[in-house]
Every structure is written in structure tokens, then in C-alpha cells.
Design an enzyme around this catalytic site. Structure first.
Site, short mmCIF file in Angstrom:
data_model
loop_
_atom_site.label_atom_id
_atom_site.label_comp_id
_atom_site.label_asym_id
_atom_site.label_seq_id
_atom_site.Cartn_x
_atom_site.Cartn_y
_atom_site.Cartn_z
N TYR A 264 47.08 1.33 14.74
CA TYR A 264 47.32 2.16 15.66
C TYR A 264 47.07 1.63 17.02
CZ TYR A 264 47.29 5.90 12.00
OH TYR A 264 47.61 6.66 10.73
N HIS A 272 52.50 11.17 20.46
CA HIS A 272 52.47 11.58 19.06
C HIS A 272 51.70 10.53 18.28
CE1 HIS A 272 54.91 14.44 16.16
NE2 HIS A 272 54.34 13.36 15.41
N VAL A 273 50.90 10.80 17.79
CA VAL A 273 50.18 9.70 16.64
C VAL A 273 51.36 9.07 15.85
CG1 VAL A 273 48.68 9.43 14.72
CG2 VAL A 273 47.97 10.52 16.91
N HIS A 274 51.22 7.52 15.64
CA HIS A 274 52.19 6.85 14.92
C HIS A 274 51.54 5.70 14.32
CE1 HIS A 274 52.45 5.56 19.02
NE2 HIS A 274 53.08 4.64 18.67
N LEU A 275 51.85 5.51 13.14
CA LEU A 275 51.09 4.29 12.56
C LEU A 275 52.41 3.17 12.46
CD1 LEU A 275 48.93 2.88 10.48
CD2 LEU A 275 50.53 3.86 8.68
#
Length: 356
Positions: A264, A272-275
């Protein structure tokens, strides 16, 4: 008569679009930009910028709410930039959702977001989109990586950074309001043409601006604004995101000998959390500057397993101060640690490692 009253009530409820200037690292509350009104900002208490290189009147902003962009004029002497392109003293350019404005010298990143507001005359304005009292949870869904679109096909050396994707597998989708058109990430998540994988918890899309031959984003359907908003309750979700990332590597790059990393960005480019699942060749025309490189090859990039361990042990993710400074570090090869003076020379150097 009552029916007439209801109709009049509905008639007077109108939707108004409003614009906000949002600091990406959430150092202060977002700033409202009224429609067609010139707003001058810079160093001061409103932005919490104390850097003397930033003028008190660094930029003039004028929101074109109906058109969905903001006109930015550089007033200060030192450079203001949009997506790393300097505006120039007394010059004016458009800032659109998905672009990043750096107030001065590639520091203090901002984006713009547009909202719809329902307003009743004589009454308080009601926002169509809710936000909590925590500034970290403000949604900022416009970002370069998250625009509706896809990335390069693996192995492509084309000068283009965007080509169509294969259709993802069918799975139930948790419905969520997409809001304004600028929220490209949510639109991409819901569009089957953008997906390479999805299940009940996550969706995988290709990065529209891939920084390597293989570059995917794993996104949860649940809206988590940033790493700072991650809590212990998200632990199993983070583990699942990691597992899905590994699965995508096997399914779509199984025959490749390339090394991959999953992780991350310390300060995400969208709310918006994103990997990131990214191959370590960094062979892409979309890798254009020092900021791109350092965002994946310094401590700015947090390993997925390290994030999982932090949440497992402390119940939260710790992001230390000064992360933006890492983006300005000298270019250093991630394989042999050799320093390179420019991106073109770094890319040429990397070719030596591909054959090893």
C-alpha cells in the site's frame, strides 16, 4: 390541497453541485470553493502550510461547478504544479478530478472533489453524500490511478497507458451510490469491463497508469478511506486482499519469472484503500518521474504482510510523519542500489537486471 403542497415541496428541492479542495494527507479540513468565485490560498492557518517558499497567496482557484473542473492560477513565485507539470507564474490551467495539485515545489498535495447538495430555500443545506466528523474519512474518489479505465496488457511496450480489459468473472456486487461522475474509482469497481476478478469482498482492476508490465489494484467493496481508518475489524479483509493478490499473480502471470510485491502507498492517491500488486520490472511508459519511482521503492510503499502484522498486533496501521519527503529521494535501483541521475537512465539500467 395537500397534494399540491407536496408537489410544491418537491419542486423547491433542488440539487446543487459544490466543489471542495481536499488535502490528500488530511492535515486540515477540506476547503469549499464556491462556484465562479476566486479563492486565493497559500501559506497560512487555513492550509497549515508554514513553508516560507509557499507564498501566502500562492494560487487562485475558481471552481466551474457546472463543468466539473477548477481553474488554477499560480500567483506565487515558486512553482505550483498539476500532475508534476509546473503551471508557471501568472499562468492558469484547469484542475480536474483525478489530477493532483502540489501547492509548491511538489509538496502539499491537493485534489478537488464535487458533491451534489439538496437545498431547501430557508432551510439548512443537506449533503447528498454523508461524511463523518473525522477528516480522515472524507471521501476523495478522484485520482489518477483510479480513473475509469485499465492498464497495459502485460509485456506491452506501447507508448499508450490504457487499453481494454478482459471481462471479469460474475459475482454479486454490493450496491453503492456512485455519486458524481468524477468518482472514477467506484465506477471502475462496478464496471464488469474493468474487472479481472471479483468476489463477495473484493474486486481487482488493472491500474490505468501501470508502473510495470503487471500492475493490479485489489479493492474492498467496503469503503475504507485510508490506512489510518483501518482497524482490527478489517484484519480478515486485509488477509483476503493479500490472498486474492497472490491468486491474480498465479492466474495472470503464472508463467512469468518476474518478482512481485504487494503493498500500500502510505498516503493513498484516492480515498479508498487499495492493495497494489506490481511486478518488479517497472517496464512501463507510465513510469515517468521520481515520484512514481519512489512511491514503490522507498518506505512510502508499505508491504502488505507488514500492514497485516501491524493491525494484528496494534489494531491499527502506523504511518510515520514525513512520508511525502521520501518521494523526493534520489533515484536508486531497487536491485543493486546504484544511484541514477534520471528516469531514462534508470530505465536503461533496469534492462540489465531483466536478463539476470
Amino acid at each position: 390541497m395537500s397534494n399540491v403542497n407536496l408537489s410544491v415541496s418537491d419542486f423547491w428541492r433542488v440539487m446543487m453541485r459544490v466543489c471542495w479542495l481536499v488535502r490528500q494527507d488530511s492535515r486540515h479540513q477540506r476547503i469549499r470553493l464556491p462556484h465562479l468565485e476566486a479563492v486565493v490560498i497559500g501559506r497560512g492557518p487555513e492550509t497549515k502550510i508554514t513553508d516560507k517558499k509557499c507564498s501566502r497567496q500562492q494560487v487562485q482557484l475558481k471552481a466551474e461547478c457546472n463543468k466539473g473542473y477548477v481553474k488554477v492560477k499560480q500567483v506565487g513565485v515558486n512553482p505550483t504544479s498539476i500532475d508534476s507539470v509546473v503551471i508557471g507564474k501568472d499562468q492558469e490551467v484547469k484542475l480536474q478530478p483525478g489530477q493532483v495539485l502540489h501547492m509548491v515545489n511538489e509538496l502539499y498535495p491537493y485534489i478537488v472533489e464535487f458533491e451534489e447538495e439538496a437545498k431547501n430555500p430557508g432551510l439548512e443545506t443537506h449533503r447528498k453524500r454523508k461524511r463523518s466528523g473525522n477528516s480522515d474519512s472524507i471521501e476523495r474518489d478522484a485520482a489518477q490511478e483510479a480513473e475509469a479505465g485499465t492498464g497495459l496488457e502485460p509485456g506491452s511496450n506501447s507508448g499508450q497507458c490504457s487499453v481494454p480489459l478482459k471481462k471479469g468473472k460474475d459475482a454479486p456486487i454490493k450496491k453503492e451510490s456512485l455519486g458524481h461522475w468524477s468518482q472514477g474509482l467506484k465506477i471502475s469497481m462496478q464496471d464488469p469491463k474493468m474487472q479481472v476478478y471479483k468476489d463477495e469482498q473484493v474486486v481487482v482492476i488493472k491500474d490505468k497508469y501501470p508502473k510495470a508490465r503487471y500492475h493490479w489494484l485489489v479493492l474492498p467493496w467496503t469503503s475504507i478511506s485510508s490506512l489510518k481508518a483501518v482497524a482490527r475489524e478489517h484484519l480478515e479483509l486485509l488477509k483476503h486482499m493479500h490472498t486474492v493478490g497472490e491468486k491474480v499473480i498465479v492466474d495472470f502471470a503464472g508463467s512469468s519469472k518476474l518478482r512481485f510485491r504487494l503493498g500500500y502507498h502510505a498516503i493513498p492517491s484516492m480515498s479508498h484503500v487499495h492493495l497494489h500488486v506490481i511486478s518488479q520490472d517497472f517496464d512501463s511508459p507510465c513510469l515517468k518521474n521520481k515520484k512514481h519511482w519512489n512511491s514503490f521503492n522507498t518506505e512510502y510503499f508499505l508491504e502488505s504482510q507488514a500492514v497485516i502484522e501491524m493491525v494484528q498486533e496494534a489494531g491499527r496501521v502506523t504511518v510515520r510523519d514525513g512520508m511525502p519527503e521520501l518521494l523526493k529521494l534520489p533515484l536508486r535501483c531497487h536491485e543493486c542500489q546504484q544511484l541514477l541521475p534520471s528516469i531514462p537512465q534508470l530505465k536503461e539500467h533496469l534492462r540489465k537486471h531483466w536478463t539476470q
